[in-house]
Design a protein around this motif. Structure first.
Motif, mmCIF file in Angstrom:
data_model
loop_
_atom_site.group_PDB
_atom_site.id
_atom_site.type_symbol
_atom_site.label_atom_id
_atom_site.label_comp_id
_atom_site.label_asym_id
_atom_site.label_seq_id
_atom_site.Cartn_x
_atom_site.Cartn_y
_atom_site.Cartn_z
ATOM 1 N N UNK A 213 -15.764 16.531 0.112
ATOM 2 C CA UNK A 213 -15.659 15.468 1.115
ATOM 3 C C UNK A 213 -15.943 14.087 0.530
ATOM 4 N N UNK A 214 -16.360 14.037 -0.723
ATOM 5 C CA UNK A 214 -16.642 12.719 -1.319
ATOM 6 C C UNK A 214 -15.415 12.122 -2.000
ATOM 7 N N UNK A 215 -14.326 12.943 -2.169
ATOM 8 C CA UNK A 215 -13.110 12.391 -2.778
ATOM 9 C C UNK A 215 -12.450 11.448 -1.770
ATOM 10 N N UNK A 216 -12.065 10.233 -2.196
ATOM 11 C CA UNK A 216 -11.430 9.307 -1.257
ATOM 12 C C UNK A 216 -10.137 9.893 -0.713
ATOM 13 N N UNK A 217 -9.882 9.744 0.564
ATOM 14 C CA UNK A 217 -8.678 10.284 1.180
ATOM 15 C C UNK A 217 -7.457 9.472 0.792
ATOM 16 N N UNK A 218 -6.277 9.988 1.128
ATOM 17 C CA UNK A 218 -5.048 9.234 0.903
ATOM 18 C C UNK A 218 -4.873 8.291 2.072
ATOM 19 N N UNK A 219 -5.024 7.010 1.808
ATOM 20 C CA UNK A 219 -4.931 6.063 2.912
ATOM 21 C C UNK A 219 -3.474 5.812 3.267
ATOM 22 N N UNK A 220 -3.191 5.690 4.547
ATOM 23 C CA UNK A 220 -1.843 5.364 4.975
ATOM 24 C C UNK A 220 -1.718 3.872 5.071
ATOM 25 N N UNK A 221 -0.586 3.365 4.582
ATOM 26 C CA UNK A 221 -0.362 1.929 4.688
ATOM 27 C C UNK A 221 0.070 1.613 6.108
ATOM 28 N N UNK A 222 -0.682 0.747 6.741
ATOM 29 C CA UNK A 222 -0.328 0.365 8.099
ATOM 30 C C UNK A 222 0.313 -1.017 8.037
ATOM 31 N N UNK A 223 1.465 -1.135 8.615
ATOM 32 C CA UNK A 223 2.167 -2.410 8.590
ATOM 33 C C UNK A 223 1.478 -3.438 9.474
ATOM 34 N N UNK A 224 1.924 -4.660 9.389
ATOM 35 C CA UNK A 224 1.352 -5.681 10.259
ATOM 36 C C UNK A 224 2.458 -6.632 10.677
ATOM 37 N N UNK A 225 2.141 -7.456 11.623
ATOM 38 C CA UNK A 225 3.143 -8.365 12.149
ATOM 39 C C UNK A 225 3.475 -9.453 11.126
ATOM 40 N N UNK A 226 4.744 -9.743 11.010
ATOM 41 C CA UNK A 226 5.203 -10.810 10.128
ATOM 42 C C UNK A 226 4.521 -12.121 10.542
ATOM 43 N N UNK A 227 4.095 -12.940 9.538
ATOM 44 C CA UNK A 227 3.354 -14.158 9.895
ATOM 45 C C UNK A 227 4.091 -15.048 10.891
ATOM 46 N N UNK A 228 5.425 -15.115 10.758
ATOM 47 C CA UNK A 228 6.148 -15.974 11.684
ATOM 48 C C UNK A 228 6.069 -15.448 13.121
ATOM 49 N N UNK A 229 6.107 -14.129 13.252
ATOM 50 C CA UNK A 229 6.016 -13.555 14.598
ATOM 51 C C UNK A 229 4.584 -13.634 15.133
ATOM 52 N N UNK A 230 3.606 -13.702 14.223
ATOM 53 C CA UNK A 230 2.234 -13.945 14.686
ATOM 54 C C UNK A 230 2.152 -15.320 15.355
ATOM 55 N N UNK A 231 2.774 -16.313 14.693
ATOM 56 C CA UNK A 231 2.778 -17.663 15.268
ATOM 57 C C UNK A 231 3.559 -17.666 16.584
ATOM 58 N N UNK A 232 4.709 -16.976 16.573
ATOM 59 C CA UNK A 232 5.516 -16.915 17.799
ATOM 60 C C UNK A 232 4.721 -16.315 18.960
ATOM 61 N N UNK A 233 3.977 -15.246 18.658
ATOM 62 C CA UNK A 233 3.158 -14.618 19.708
ATOM 63 C C UNK A 233 2.149 -15.611 20.285
ATOM 64 N N UNK A 234 1.531 -16.390 19.379
ATOM 65 C CA UNK A 234 0.548 -17.384 19.849
ATOM 66 C C UNK A 234 1.212 -18.400 20.764
ATOM 67 N N UNK A 235 2.397 -18.864 20.322
ATOM 68 C CA UNK A 235 3.098 -19.881 21.105
ATOM 69 C C UNK A 235 3.497 -19.316 22.470
ATOM 70 N N UNK A 236 4.015 -18.093 22.461
ATOM 71 C CA UNK A 236 4.382 -17.453 23.734
ATOM 72 C C UNK A 236 3.158 -17.360 24.640
#
Ligand code: DAH
Length: 349
Positions: free
Chosen positions: A103-126
């Protein structure tokens, strides 16, 4: 001879026992153990062979040898059973060892995507506009020249209508990829009675070569308010408040006169540079101010063209480029980074 036979058989049995015990002691696999069982106790095994010879013994000798043979068989059986248990236990232990989870071996982490920076700004503006009671609308990117230009008071001969600037689908210049989100004003006014409060983000297209500040496809946000008694003061108040919510409470705005065919009067809004606060720096290219958007009071011709009585209703509109805003917001120097979608770049936001 009988006495000798008896003696020999006893000896033979003892010898079988000694051999069997030694062989069993060294056995390390269950199939080898089974082979030994067959060798000593099987139908053609060594003990059986001895018992078969008992016919040649006297009546007194027979039970003695018989008893001894049975005893030795029992001892060998017992030893086999013991070894079998030992081998089973060893096999289990080996399997447990093999299947141990560390249980001490590090697990295989899944890459989780994130919102594109431009759409982050768009969300704020909306969010900001939704908070002010605006509706978010989206619509077609393939547009009629009538909506992209004519109904916006950009009549024949207007430079923006040139073939060199616009992606037309047809020889007669009637269908095109919209060059601005402003036709959204027309669509909303045609299907909705005032009061109207809307923002319309979306892709727009122009025949521009790709470089650090240009792309043939980019995004704009259009906005429009139509109601009774709307004035330039509403435009200035609302857009200044949006700038403060986006760039911080202390943000200073200024409005400069400008020209757009679909607004009268027209203006551009700048914000005082959030980095140098007006002194001039690399972010504002020494200007002290950063140009943010175009806006103005909706032209009476545009209102009337959509069946809205300009003597009763008035309104204001604005439009700006989303990429440019995101570049400034995140201090990104090259527009191409926004479109390339290199994960190493996107991960930074
Ligand atoms: N459509 C203009 C452009 O693409 C931006 C714009 C300016 C939109 C003023 C507006 C406005 O609604 O009032 O440059």
């Amino acid at each position: 001879m009988r006495k000798e036979g008896n003696h020999n058989m006893k000896q033979k049995l003892e010898q079988i026992k000694a051999e069997a015990m030694e062989a069993l002691g060294g056995v390390s696999a269950s199939d080898a153990l089974e082979q030994l069982r067959v060798k000593y106790l099987g139908k053609k095994g060594e003990i059986t062979a001895i018992l078969k010879q008992m016919g040649g013994l006297s009546a007194e000798e027979r039970p003695v040898i018989g008893q001894l043979a049975n005893q030795i068989r029992a001892e060998i059986e017992q030893a086999i059973a013991q070894q079998s248990k030992r081998l089973e236990a060893a096999a289990l232990a080996a399997r447990l060892e093999l299947e141990t989870v560390d249980v001490t071996i590090p697990g295989q982490t899944r890459k989780i995507g994130m919102k594109h920076p431009m759409y982050q700004v768009l969300d704020q503006i909306k969010d900001i506009f939704i908070g002010m009671g605006f509706e978010v609308v989206e619509d077609r990117e393939v547009e009629l020249a009538e909506y992209n230009f004519d109904k916006l008071n950009e009549t024949e001969g207007h430079p923006a209508r040139e073939w060199s600037d616009t992606f037309y689908f047809t020889e007669d210049s009637k269908i095109l990829l919209r060059t601005q989100t402003s036709p959204m004003q027309i669509h909303v006014m045609e299907r909705q009675k005032p009061p109207i409060r809307m923002v319309a983000p979306g892709r727009v297209y122009r025949k521009d070569e790709v470089d650090a500040t240009h792309s043939p496809m980019f995004h704009q946000i259009e906005g429009m308010v139509i109601d009774k008694g709307i004035t330039m003061a509403d435009l200035k108040g609302t857009l200044s408040q949006v700038a403060r919510q986006l760039y911080g409470e202390q943000t200073v705005t200024r409005f400069r006169p400008h020209h757009f065919p679909f607004t009268e009067p027209s203006c551009e809004m700048d914000i005082q540079c959030y980095k140098c606060h007006g002194a001039g720096c690399s972010t504002c290219k020494g200007e002290g101010w950063i140009e943010l958007l175009g806006a103005g009071m909706v032209h009476p011709k545009v209102l009337e063209g959509c069946g809205i009585d300009s003597s009763v209703y008035s309104g204001w509109a604005f439009g700006f480029g989303l990429e440019r805003l995101a570049l400034a917001y995140f201090k990104i120097s090259d527009l191409r980074l926004i479109f390339e979608n290199d994960v190493r770049f996107l991960e930074q936001f």
